[in-house]
Design an enzyme around this catalytic site. Structure first.
Site, mmCIF file in Angstrom:
data_model
loop_
_atom_site.group_PDB
_atom_site.id
_atom_site.type_symbol
_atom_site.label_atom_id
_atom_site.label_comp_id
_atom_site.label_asym_id
_atom_site.label_seq_id
_atom_site.Cartn_x
_atom_site.Cartn_y
_atom_site.Cartn_z
ATOM 1 N N ASP A 218 36.222 32.957 -55.226
ATOM 2 C CA ASP A 218 37.405 32.951 -54.367
ATOM 3 C C ASP A 218 37.043 32.801 -52.888
ATOM 4 O OD1 ASP A 218 40.175 33.235 -53.809
ATOM 5 O OD2 ASP A 218 39.882 35.334 -53.274
ATOM 6 N N ARG B 238 57.963 23.031 -60.788
ATOM 7 C CA ARG B 238 58.732 22.830 -62.025
ATOM 8 C C ARG B 238 60.133 23.434 -61.951
ATOM 9 N NH1 ARG B 238 54.329 25.226 -65.945
ATOM 10 N NH2 ARG B 238 54.399 26.640 -64.193
ATOM 11 N N LYS C 243 37.559 43.374 -52.031
ATOM 12 C CA LYS C 243 38.968 43.772 -51.907
ATOM 13 C C LYS C 243 39.047 45.300 -51.933
ATOM 14 C CE LYS C 243 41.330 39.935 -54.250
ATOM 15 N NZ LYS C 243 41.988 39.429 -53.040
ATOM 16 N N HIS D 231 34.631 29.938 -48.200
ATOM 17 C CA HIS D 231 34.749 30.433 -46.817
ATOM 18 C C HIS D 231 33.409 30.913 -46.254
ATOM 19 C CE1 HIS D 231 38.927 30.170 -47.540
ATOM 20 N NE2 HIS D 231 39.169 31.390 -47.928
HETATM 21 P P1 NDP Z 1 51.092 30.375 -57.008
HETATM 22 O O1 NDP Z 1 50.847 30.711 -58.436
HETATM 23 O O2 NDP Z 1 51.833 31.352 -56.166
HETATM 24 O O3 NDP Z 1 51.905 28.979 -56.906
HETATM 25 C C1 NDP Z 1 51.623 27.894 -57.722
HETATM 26 C C2 NDP Z 1 52.669 26.814 -57.503
HETATM 27 O O4 NDP Z 1 52.394 25.739 -58.395
HETATM 28 C C3 NDP Z 1 54.108 27.243 -57.807
HETATM 29 O O5 NDP Z 1 54.969 26.595 -56.911
HETATM 30 C C4 NDP Z 1 54.332 26.720 -59.212
HETATM 31 O O6 NDP Z 1 55.704 26.552 -59.414
HETATM 32 C C5 NDP Z 1 53.578 25.401 -59.115
HETATM 33 N N1 NDP Z 1 53.202 24.863 -60.426
HETATM 34 C C6 NDP Z 1 52.505 25.477 -61.408
HETATM 35 N N2 NDP Z 1 52.375 24.639 -62.472
HETATM 36 C C7 NDP Z 1 52.997 23.488 -62.125
HETATM 37 C C8 NDP Z 1 53.217 22.238 -62.774
HETATM 38 N N3 NDP Z 1 52.737 21.983 -64.008
HETATM 39 N N4 NDP Z 1 53.896 21.288 -62.119
HETATM 40 C C9 NDP Z 1 54.368 21.508 -60.858
HETATM 41 N N5 NDP Z 1 54.187 22.653 -60.194
HETATM 42 C C10 NDP Z 1 53.521 23.619 -60.819
HETATM 43 O O7 NDP Z 1 49.666 30.038 -56.387
HETATM 44 P P2 NDP Z 1 49.228 30.113 -54.843
HETATM 45 O O8 NDP Z 1 50.298 29.490 -54.024
HETATM 46 O O9 NDP Z 1 48.809 31.489 -54.518
HETATM 47 O O10 NDP Z 1 47.899 29.232 -54.825
HETATM 48 C C11 NDP Z 1 47.929 27.812 -54.858
HETATM 49 C C12 NDP Z 1 46.566 27.293 -54.434
HETATM 50 O O11 NDP Z 1 46.304 27.711 -53.108
HETATM 51 C C13 NDP Z 1 45.407 27.835 -55.275
HETATM 52 O O12 NDP Z 1 44.446 26.831 -55.399
HETATM 53 C C14 NDP Z 1 44.828 28.951 -54.408
HETATM 54 O O13 NDP Z 1 43.448 29.151 -54.637
HETATM 55 C C15 NDP Z 1 45.052 28.379 -53.013
HETATM 56 N N6 NDP Z 1 45.125 29.405 -51.971
HETATM 57 C C16 NDP Z 1 46.081 30.372 -51.989
HETATM 58 C C17 NDP Z 1 46.151 31.316 -50.993
HETATM 59 C C18 NDP Z 1 47.196 32.380 -50.996
HETATM 60 O O14 NDP Z 1 47.125 33.301 -50.156
HETATM 61 N N7 NDP Z 1 48.193 32.342 -51.894
HETATM 62 C C19 NDP Z 1 45.200 31.310 -49.856
HETATM 63 C C20 NDP Z 1 44.250 30.207 -49.896
HETATM 64 C C21 NDP Z 1 44.233 29.314 -50.916
HETATM 65 P P3 NDP Z 1 56.399 26.419 -60.870
HETATM 66 O O15 NDP Z 1 55.706 27.453 -61.728
HETATM 67 O O16 NDP Z 1 57.831 26.640 -60.627
HETATM 68 O O17 NDP Z 1 56.111 25.047 -61.314
#
Ligand code: NDP
Length: 460
Positions: free
Chosen positions: A225, A43, A336, A230
């Protein structure tokens, strides 16, 4: 191979920490086509240069070892379009005018999967495209069933081939090696059963706390989680009958057999065979030998709703209703802020029958998964026949060298249409069936939420 990756959630932690570095690693290994493109969406209102700066900074932080040329090359291929994935018009705008087919990667909070898949359906996903969804796949069995139904509606005839349920653990070199270990060593298979193995521990112990991820983790907890995905995947690879071939059908059929064979826990079983806990204030372990960072109790961490009672530690003991595994316990333990980082499988053999073996500790095979341990076999003698000979004997091998990071392999599979690293729809549902009685009994308060000091070995 699909040449356009649509990365949704491109400004998030997963994208910055793992996906963009993995793409740069693929570029460095010359595994991406020259005309490969990334269309990034989130976003935040950014333009291409601002997003490219973000990518450069993340690569500097998380992939400094990669050659400058590969990093610069990836940055060139990235374009950004501000997108709200819950708005079909916005998703349609994102997909318009880009080269088809596409692989759409949902690096998004799991609560957005259903709306975004619906929006992709409304926008008209180009023929031959794929959707990759991060774990956890749904937040419950009902959620996973609904999501699978929705994907079937949106994907239509392309079916399972067009859906990639990511579990990056399957891409770890060590986890891939687990399969190779079983397939290529005749010495293991004859003893790989309940007659010879008393218990298999699957450990996923982290030495870090929440690290600012309350927004996601506090609604999830350790069981959702890592245990539901996993750890059950690792258990499947350890316990499955060997597949006749390594094609995705044979492999996933054998894995899902294991999940279906798990004896579903009754409420009494959940009380007797599971534990949940959360960390209190304490000092985290410092691998460099320093004093360690002090962290506050989980319940006091920013963004945590203490009343939710989210667990940061989970332990579950399962058995399999199968001839091979009669009498073997499978202990799954994750947490954790524990004393040390240890992701490993420990196979504990039954004591030998000879009287001299009675007091001896069990033989163990330890398989390191994601550091720090390697593959090690500990053979323990009872009273040594020759007293000058030390009783315990250990053989250890270093972990396999990884040519690509786990997410590099996952992305390669997503783009090239492979499926061995993807979790099939029925596998994901079977894994939820195993865990739902635990989640239900925990939310009914049948198992007390214990506490352990951060940096300790876990609840006493
Ligand atoms: P974050 O909260 O860091 O990132 C979420 C992303 O989604 C941001 O880029 C956010 O950007 C975007 N987003 C949120 N709402 C919207 C929307 N309505 N439209 C478009 N974009 C949107 O989460 P993570 O990156 O940590 O996790 C993402 C997924 O990956 C989850 O399912 C998690 O379980 C999985 N995961 C994460 C790991 C990790 O180490 N981080 C490891 C393994 C899996 P913005 O708000 O600007 O839109």
């Amino acid at each position: 191979m699909i040449k356009t990756l649509v990365l949704l959630g491109a400004t998030g932690d997963l994208a910055g920490r793992f996906l963009l570095p993995a793409l740069a690693a693929l570029r460095a290994a010359e595994r991406l086509p020259d005309d490969f493109r990334v269309i990034a969406g989130a976003r935040e209102d950014l333009d291409d240069p601002a997003f490219q700066c973000f990518v450069a900074e993340r690569l500097e932080r998380h992939a400094p070892h990669l050659p400058d040329a590969a990093r610069a090359d990836l940055i060139q291929t990235v374009r950004y379009r501000p997108t709200d994935v819950t708005d079909p018009a916005s998703v349609s705008g994102l997909l318009s005018g880009i080269r088809q087919p596409v692989a759409v990667y949902l690096a998004l909070p799991p609560s957005l999967y259903a709306p975004v898949v619906t929006a992709l359906g409304a926008a008209g996903l180009p023929v031959g495209s794929r959707i990759a969804l991060e774990k956890p796949f749904g937040e419950s069995l009902d959620g996973a069933l609904a999501l699978n139904r929705l994907l079937t509606e949106v994907i239509g005839a392309a079916g399972e081939q067009a859906v990639f349920r990511v579990d990056h653990v399957l891409g770890l070199a060590t986890v891939q090696n687990l399969l190779a270990l079983r397939l290529s060593n005749r010495v293991l298979e004859p003893v790989w059963n309940g007659r010879h193995i008393e218990q298999i521990d699957i450990l996923w112990e982290e030495d870090l706390g929440l690290e600012g991820r309350a927004g996601y983790f506090d609604r999830s907890g350790t069981l959702r989680d890592v245990v539901q995905n996993h750890m059950l995947q690792i258990m499947s690879l350890i316990a499955m009958d060997l597949p006749a071939s390594l094609d995705e059908h044979a492999l996933r059929d054998r894995k899902v057999d294991v999940l279906r064979a798990v004896r579903i826990l009754s409420r009494d079983d959940v009380v007797a065979r599971t534990r949940r806990a959360r960390y209190g204030a304490g000092r985290l372990y410092d691998p460099t030998g320093g004093a360690g960072r002090v962290v506050s109790a989980y319940r006091d961490e920013g963004g945590v709703d203490a009343a939710r009672g989210t667990e940061t530690f989970a332990e579950v003991v399962l058995d399999l209703a199968s001839e091979r595994w009669a009498g073997t316990r499978f202990l799954l333990r994750a947490g954790k802020a524990l004393r040390r980082r240890r992701k490993q499988v420990t196979v504990r053999f039954r004591p030998a029958e000879h009287p001299s073996a009675r007091s001896a500790p069990a033989n163990e095979l330890r398989i390191g998964l994601d550091g720090p341990e390697d593959l090690a076999l500990h053979l323990t003698g009872g009273a040594p026949l020759d007293p000058s000979c030390p009783a315990p004997v250990s053989f250890a091998a270093p972990p396999p060298a990884a040519d690509l990071p786990a997410y590099g392999r996952v992305l390669l599979d997503v783009l090239s249409g492979g499926s061995t690293l993807s979790v099939r729809g029925d596998e994901s549902e079977a894994a939820w069936r195993v865990m739902m009685p635990v989640l239900d009994a925990w939310s009914a308060g049948l198992v007390p939420l214990e506490e352990y000091p951060a940096g300790s070995a876990g609840p006493p």
